[in-house]
Write a protein that holds these residues in place. Structure first.
Motif, PDB file in Angstrom:
ATOM      1  N   LEU A 142       0.831  -1.210   0.000  1.00  0.00           N
ATOM      2  CA  LEU A 142       0.000   0.000   0.000  1.00  0.00           C
ATOM      3  C   LEU A 142       0.871   1.269   0.000  1.00  0.00           C
ATOM      4  O   LEU A 142       0.553   2.245  -0.685  1.00  0.00           O
ATOM      5  CB  LEU A 142      -0.923  -0.005   1.215  1.00  0.00           C
ATOM      6  CG  LEU A 142      -2.118   0.948   1.163  1.00  0.00           C
ATOM      7  CD1 LEU A 142      -3.081   0.551   0.058  1.00  0.00           C
ATOM      8  CD2 LEU A 142      -2.845   0.960   2.500  1.00  0.00           C
ATOM      9  N   LYS A 143       1.963   1.231   0.754  1.00  0.00           N
ATOM     10  CA  LYS A 143       2.877   2.377   0.783  1.00  0.00           C
ATOM     11  C   LYS A 143       3.498   2.623  -0.588  1.00  0.00           C
ATOM     12  O   LYS A 143       3.636   3.766  -1.028  1.00  0.00           O
ATOM     13  CB  LYS A 143       3.981   2.139   1.814  1.00  0.00           C
ATOM     14  CG  LYS A 143       3.538   2.305   3.255  1.00  0.00           C
ATOM     15  CD  LYS A 143       4.694   2.012   4.206  1.00  0.00           C
ATOM     16  CE  LYS A 143       4.251   2.107   5.655  1.00  0.00           C
ATOM     17  NZ  LYS A 143       5.348   1.785   6.595  1.00  0.00           N
ATOM     18  N   LYS A 144       3.873   1.532  -1.247  1.00  0.00           N
ATOM     19  CA  LYS A 144       4.459   1.634  -2.586  1.00  0.00           C
ATOM     20  C   LYS A 144       3.443   2.229  -3.563  1.00  0.00           C
ATOM     21  O   LYS A 144       3.766   3.097  -4.377  1.00  0.00           O
ATOM     22  CB  LYS A 144       4.913   0.262  -3.068  1.00  0.00           C
ATOM     23  CG  LYS A 144       5.593   0.276  -4.421  1.00  0.00           C
ATOM     24  CD  LYS A 144       6.002  -1.121  -4.858  1.00  0.00           C
ATOM     25  CE  LYS A 144       6.636  -1.077  -6.249  1.00  0.00           C
ATOM     26  NZ  LYS A 144       6.985  -2.438  -6.730  1.00  0.00           N
ATOM     27  N   SER A 145       2.210   1.742  -3.468  1.00  0.00           N
ATOM     28  CA  SER A 145       1.140   2.237  -4.333  1.00  0.00           C
ATOM     29  C   SER A 145       0.883   3.718  -4.068  1.00  0.00           C
ATOM     30  O   SER A 145       0.723   4.515  -4.997  1.00  0.00           O
ATOM     31  CB  SER A 145      -0.138   1.433  -4.089  1.00  0.00           C
ATOM     32  OG  SER A 145      -1.185   1.895  -4.898  1.00  0.00           O
ATOM     33  N   TYR A 146       0.878   4.103  -2.785  1.00  0.00           N
ATOM     34  CA  TYR A 146       0.654   5.507  -2.400  1.00  0.00           C
ATOM     35  C   TYR A 146       1.749   6.399  -2.971  1.00  0.00           C
ATOM     36  O   TYR A 146       1.475   7.474  -3.513  1.00  0.00           O
ATOM     37  CB  TYR A 146       0.613   5.624  -0.876  1.00  0.00           C
ATOM     38  CG  TYR A 146       0.596   7.054  -0.377  1.00  0.00           C
ATOM     39  CD1 TYR A 146      -0.597   7.759  -0.262  1.00  0.00           C
ATOM     40  CD2 TYR A 146       1.792   7.711  -0.032  1.00  0.00           C
ATOM     41  CE1 TYR A 146      -0.618   9.070   0.185  1.00  0.00           C
ATOM     42  CE2 TYR A 146       1.777   9.023   0.408  1.00  0.00           C
ATOM     43  CZ  TYR A 146       0.576   9.699   0.524  1.00  0.00           C
ATOM     44  OH  TYR A 146       0.572  10.996   0.947  1.00  0.00           O
ATOM     45  N   LYS A 147       2.997   5.953  -2.866  1.00  0.00           N
ATOM     46  CA  LYS A 147       4.136   6.737  -3.340  1.00  0.00           C
ATOM     47  C   LYS A 147       4.049   6.996  -4.840  1.00  0.00           C
ATOM     48  O   LYS A 147       4.285   8.108  -5.317  1.00  0.00           O
ATOM     49  CB  LYS A 147       5.440   6.010  -3.019  1.00  0.00           C
ATOM     50  CG  LYS A 147       6.685   6.822  -3.312  1.00  0.00           C
ATOM     51  CD  LYS A 147       7.940   6.070  -2.896  1.00  0.00           C
ATOM     52  CE  LYS A 147       9.193   6.892  -3.213  1.00  0.00           C
ATOM     53  NZ  LYS A 147      10.422   6.164  -2.823  1.00  0.00           N
ATOM     54  N   GLU A 148       3.693   5.961  -5.599  1.00  0.00           N
ATOM     55  CA  GLU A 148       3.565   6.098  -7.053  1.00  0.00           C
ATOM     56  C   GLU A 148       2.400   7.021  -7.413  1.00  0.00           C
ATOM     57  O   GLU A 148       2.515   7.883  -8.295  1.00  0.00           O
ATOM     58  CB  GLU A 148       3.363   4.721  -7.690  1.00  0.00           C
ATOM     59  CG  GLU A 148       4.590   3.815  -7.581  1.00  0.00           C
ATOM     60  CD  GLU A 148       4.295   2.390  -7.998  1.00  0.00           C
ATOM     61  OE1 GLU A 148       3.095   2.075  -8.251  1.00  0.00           O
ATOM     62  OE2 GLU A 148       5.240   1.582  -8.070  1.00  0.00           O
ATOM     63  N   LEU A 149       1.290   6.841  -6.716  1.00  0.00           N
ATOM     64  CA  LEU A 149       0.093   7.651  -6.988  1.00  0.00           C
ATOM     65  C   LEU A 149       0.280   9.103  -6.562  1.00  0.00           C
ATOM     66  O   LEU A 149      -0.310  10.006  -7.153  1.00  0.00           O
ATOM     67  CB  LEU A 149      -1.115   7.039  -6.260  1.00  0.00           C
ATOM     68  CG  LEU A 149      -1.649   5.733  -6.844  1.00  0.00           C
ATOM     69  CD1 LEU A 149      -2.555   5.023  -5.839  1.00  0.00           C
ATOM     70  CD2 LEU A 149      -2.405   5.997  -8.136  1.00  0.00           C
ATOM     71  N   PHE A 150       1.120   9.324  -5.545  1.00  0.00           N
ATOM     72  CA  PHE A 150       1.365  10.681  -5.055  1.00  0.00           C
ATOM     73  C   PHE A 150       1.979  11.550  -6.147  1.00  0.00           C
ATOM     74  O   PHE A 150       1.590  12.712  -6.323  1.00  0.00           O
ATOM     75  CB  PHE A 150       2.295  10.634  -3.843  1.00  0.00           C
ATOM     76  CG  PHE A 150       2.489  11.971  -3.171  1.00  0.00           C
ATOM     77  CD1 PHE A 150       1.615  12.393  -2.188  1.00  0.00           C
ATOM     78  CD2 PHE A 150       3.546  12.803  -3.523  1.00  0.00           C
ATOM     79  CE1 PHE A 150       1.782  13.628  -1.568  1.00  0.00           C
ATOM     80  CE2 PHE A 150       3.722  14.036  -2.912  1.00  0.00           C
ATOM     81  CZ  PHE A 150       2.840  14.451  -1.929  1.00  0.00           C
ATOM     82  N   GLU A 151       2.924  10.992  -6.899  1.00  0.00           N
ATOM     83  CA  GLU A 151       3.568  11.733  -7.980  1.00  0.00           C
ATOM     84  C   GLU A 151       2.563  12.080  -9.081  1.00  0.00           C
ATOM     85  O   GLU A 151       2.564  13.188  -9.615  1.00  0.00           O
ATOM     86  CB  GLU A 151       4.732  10.917  -8.558  1.00  0.00           C
ATOM     87  CG  GLU A 151       5.886  10.730  -7.596  1.00  0.00           C
ATOM     88  CD  GLU A 151       6.405  12.047  -7.030  1.00  0.00           C
ATOM     89  OE1 GLU A 151       6.629  12.982  -7.822  1.00  0.00           O
ATOM     90  OE2 GLU A 151       6.585  12.145  -5.800  1.00  0.00           O
ATOM     91  N   LYS A 152       1.716  11.116  -9.412  1.00  0.00           N
ATOM     92  CA  LYS A 152       0.676  11.379 -10.411  1.00  0.00           C
ATOM     93  C   LYS A 152      -0.326  12.388  -9.872  1.00  0.00           C
ATOM     94  O   LYS A 152      -0.831  13.248 -10.609  1.00  0.00           O
ATOM     95  CB  LYS A 152      -0.036  10.077 -10.787  1.00  0.00           C
ATOM     96  CG  LYS A 152      -1.066  10.256 -11.893  1.00  0.00           C
ATOM     97  CD  LYS A 152      -1.734   8.943 -12.255  1.00  0.00           C
ATOM     98  CE  LYS A 152      -2.797   9.176 -13.340  1.00  0.00           C
ATOM     99  NZ  LYS A 152      -3.501   7.926 -13.693  1.00  0.00           N
ATOM    100  N   GLY A 153      -0.612  12.285  -8.582  1.00  0.00           N
ATOM    101  CA  GLY A 153      -1.573  13.174  -7.947  1.00  0.00           C
ATOM    102  C   GLY A 153      -1.147  14.634  -8.005  1.00  0.00           C
ATOM    103  O   GLY A 153      -1.990  15.531  -8.096  1.00  0.00           O
ATOM    104  N   LYS A 154       0.168  14.888  -7.972  1.00  0.00           N
ATOM    105  CA  LYS A 154       0.649  16.274  -8.061  1.00  0.00           C
ATOM    106  C   LYS A 154       0.277  16.898  -9.399  1.00  0.00           C
ATOM    107  O   LYS A 154      -0.132  18.056  -9.461  1.00  0.00           O
ATOM    108  CB  LYS A 154       2.170  16.313  -7.860  1.00  0.00           C
ATOM    109  CG  LYS A 154       2.590  16.134  -6.407  1.00  0.00           C
ATOM    110  CD  LYS A 154       4.032  16.517  -6.171  1.00  0.00           C
ATOM    111  CE  LYS A 154       4.999  15.538  -6.788  1.00  0.00           C
ATOM    112  NZ  LYS A 154       6.405  15.834  -6.431  1.00  0.00           N
ATOM    113  N   SER A 155       0.409  16.112 -10.468  1.00  0.00           N
ATOM    114  CA  SER A 155       0.049  16.622 -11.805  1.00  0.00           C
ATOM    115  C   SER A 155      -1.448  16.878 -11.892  1.00  0.00           C
ATOM    116  O   SER A 155      -1.889  17.899 -12.428  1.00  0.00           O
ATOM    117  CB  SER A 155       0.460  15.605 -12.879  1.00  0.00           C
ATOM    118  OG  SER A 155       1.854  15.413 -12.877  1.00  0.00           O
TER     119      SER A 155
END
Length: 230
Positions: free
Chosen positions: A155-168
């Motif tokens: 879940l942490k790995k998924s959150y980290k990847e999604l966080f970068e996309k979320g900024k855009s």
């Protein structure tokens, strides 16, 4: 007609289990759309919370919004919401994002300029964090998971990847909101000018009527007309 066991079993199952795959697809689409709306709305609210001038208050506001988002996603996927577990999981997976958010929060302490720059940066990061939390939980619930079987490492790995996309995504949403705000201000300005033009025309008509009725002389009419136009 010769007996076909495969065909007979298939017919039996279809009678006993009338699966409507079209309905299943519609249900999935409805859930996806509903989940997307919930995440987007909470992103917008989280981004708004980023502009709260008090640094500690904005942090708790975003956390509350994210927990509320998880609660609503649980309803969409028929998951029994567990608030205590939800808070623990939320705290665990957002640790990495909080370090970035913290930097923007420090900038907020700078008078005036810090509030503006820090607010914008925090707004984007808060939106990105909410995006990452929302879609990480959505993915888990879609796979049939509950609050009792979270793999925190995954879940942490998924959150980290999604966080970068979320900024855009948050930046795009911020620009979209700015454009809507500017358009609303322009419409309001145009409306004010139109209203002022109508009022001027009505007042000029009133002056013309006063002149025609002999209440105003030509000189008085001309002078008052100039004042109105100016």
């Amino acid at each position: 007609m010769p007996f076909n066991p495969k065909k007979s079993i298939k017919q039996y199952l279809l009678k006993k289990l009338p699966l409507n795959f079209s309905d299943m697809s519609e249900t999935k689409k409805l859930r996806d759309d509903s989940a997307g709306i919930i995440i987007k709305n909470h992103m917008l609210w989280s981004m708004g919370a980023g502009f709260i001038p008090v640094p500690i208050v904005d942090f708790f506001a975003v956390g509350y919004l994210q927990l509320d988002m998880i609660r609503q996603l649980s309803k969409i996927y028929d998951i029994d919401f567990q608030e205590t577990e939800g808070k623990a999981i939320l705290t665990s997976i957002t640790t990495a994002g909080l370090a970035k958010v913290g930097a923007a929060r420090v900038v907020k302490f700078i008078p005036i300029v810090g509030s503006i720059l820090g607010g914008v940066a925090l707004s984007i990061l808060s939106g990105a964090s909410t995006y990452a939390v929302g879609y990480a939980f959505k993915k888990h619930f879609e796979a049939g998971g509950t609050f009792l079987d979270f793999d925190l490492t995954k879940l942490k790995k998924s959150y980290k990847e999604l966080f970068e996309k979320g900024k855009s995504v948050a930046k795009e949403m911020n620009e979209e909101q700015d454009n809507l705000r500017k358009a609303a201000e322009e419409n309001l300005d145009t409306e004010k000018k139109t209203r002022a033009g109508r009022e001027l025309i009505n007042e000029l008509k009133e002056l013309q009527k006063l002149k025609e009725d002999g209440i105003l002389t030509d000189e008085e009419f001309t002078e008052m007309k100039k004042k109105l136009i100016n």
